[in-house]
Design a protein around this motif. Sequence first.
Motif, mmCIF file in Angstrom:
data_model
loop_
_atom_site.group_PDB
_atom_site.id
_atom_site.type_symbol
_atom_site.label_atom_id
_atom_site.label_comp_id
_atom_site.label_asym_id
_atom_site.label_seq_id
_atom_site.Cartn_x
_atom_site.Cartn_y
_atom_site.Cartn_z
ATOM 1 N N SER A 157 0.830 -1.203 0.000
ATOM 2 C CA SER A 157 0.000 0.000 0.000
ATOM 3 C C SER A 157 0.862 1.249 0.000
ATOM 4 N N HIS A 158 1.908 1.226 0.786
ATOM 5 C CA HIS A 158 2.807 2.376 0.884
ATOM 6 C C HIS A 158 3.440 2.668 -0.471
ATOM 7 N N ALA A 159 3.822 1.638 -1.193
ATOM 8 C CA ALA A 159 4.443 1.822 -2.505
ATOM 9 C C ALA A 159 3.470 2.474 -3.481
ATOM 10 N N VAL A 160 2.218 2.041 -3.481
ATOM 11 C CA VAL A 160 1.207 2.609 -4.374
ATOM 12 C C VAL A 160 0.965 4.077 -4.028
ATOM 13 N N ILE A 171 1.745 9.895 -5.145
ATOM 14 C CA ILE A 171 2.285 11.191 -4.723
ATOM 15 C C ILE A 171 3.251 11.703 -5.787
ATOM 16 N N GLY A 172 4.076 10.821 -6.301
ATOM 17 C CA GLY A 172 5.007 11.204 -7.366
ATOM 18 C C GLY A 172 4.276 11.676 -8.608
ATOM 19 N N ALA A 173 3.213 10.988 -8.976
ATOM 20 C CA ALA A 173 2.434 11.392 -10.147
ATOM 21 C C ALA A 173 1.811 12.770 -9.938
ATOM 22 N N LEU A 205 2.474 15.882 -12.304
ATOM 23 C CA LEU A 205 1.349 16.342 -13.114
ATOM 24 C C LEU A 205 0.744 17.653 -12.610
ATOM 25 N N ALA A 206 0.666 17.808 -11.304
ATOM 26 C CA ALA A 206 0.038 19.006 -10.743
ATOM 27 C C ALA A 206 1.063 20.020 -10.249
ATOM 28 N N GLN A 207 2.319 19.674 -10.341
ATOM 29 C CA GLN A 207 3.417 20.540 -9.908
ATOM 30 C C GLN A 207 3.221 21.013 -8.467
ATOM 31 N N ILE A 208 3.055 20.042 -7.582
ATOM 32 C CA ILE A 208 2.921 20.344 -6.159
ATOM 33 C C ILE A 208 4.031 19.635 -5.400
ATOM 34 N N ALA A 209 4.254 20.058 -4.184
ATOM 35 C CA ALA A 209 5.275 19.441 -3.339
ATOM 36 C C ALA A 209 4.807 18.055 -2.907
ATOM 37 N N ASP A 261 2.370 18.001 -0.140
ATOM 38 C CA ASP A 261 1.037 18.393 -0.577
ATOM 39 C C ASP A 261 0.358 17.262 -1.342
ATOM 40 N N GLY A 262 1.151 16.459 -2.043
ATOM 41 C CA GLY A 262 0.597 15.305 -2.752
ATOM 42 C C GLY A 262 -0.061 14.342 -1.788
ATOM 43 N N PHE A 263 0.595 14.082 -0.668
ATOM 44 C CA PHE A 263 -0.003 13.195 0.329
ATOM 45 C C PHE A 263 -1.263 13.823 0.912
ATOM 46 N N THR A 264 -1.199 15.118 1.189
ATOM 47 C CA THR A 264 -2.362 15.809 1.749
ATOM 48 C C THR A 264 -3.540 15.746 0.787
ATOM 49 N N VAL A 265 -3.284 15.948 -0.500
ATOM 50 C CA VAL A 265 -4.342 15.877 -1.511
ATOM 51 C C VAL A 265 -4.969 14.482 -1.525
ATOM 52 N N LEU A 266 -4.129 13.443 -1.558
ATOM 53 C CA LEU A 266 -4.660 12.070 -1.541
ATOM 54 C C LEU A 266 -5.502 11.814 -0.295
#
Length: 105
Positions: A29-32, A37-39, A43-47, A50-55
């Motif tokens: 799960s952590h890998a996915v 977060i990397g995507a 794609l969204a040009q965020i830190a 912030d990627g984790f927060t968005v998810l």
Amino acid sequence: MTPASVDELVAELERVRAENRQLQQALASHAVIDQAIGALTVLAQIAPRDGFTVLREVSQHTNTKLTQVAEEVLKHGQGAALPDVLLGQLQAALARHAADPRPGL
């Protein structure tokens, strides 16, 4: 030291096996989630934070497991459509966390 009974050893073996299964699931799960977060970072040009927060926000607002949201984001990154409820929440979360969210997400 008192030797353990066979029943105690069997119980301990089952406990260790269950723990092992849980750890393997968590690692997968952590890998996915990290990949999603990397995507989002690209794609969204965020830190990444912030990627984790968005998810997490999308997961909470749609009552969808975080891993499932991450899997859907990865599929979307490969050209699949996002379910409408996830798309709306993803766009809203990106608007809150990105200076210039891309319209493609």
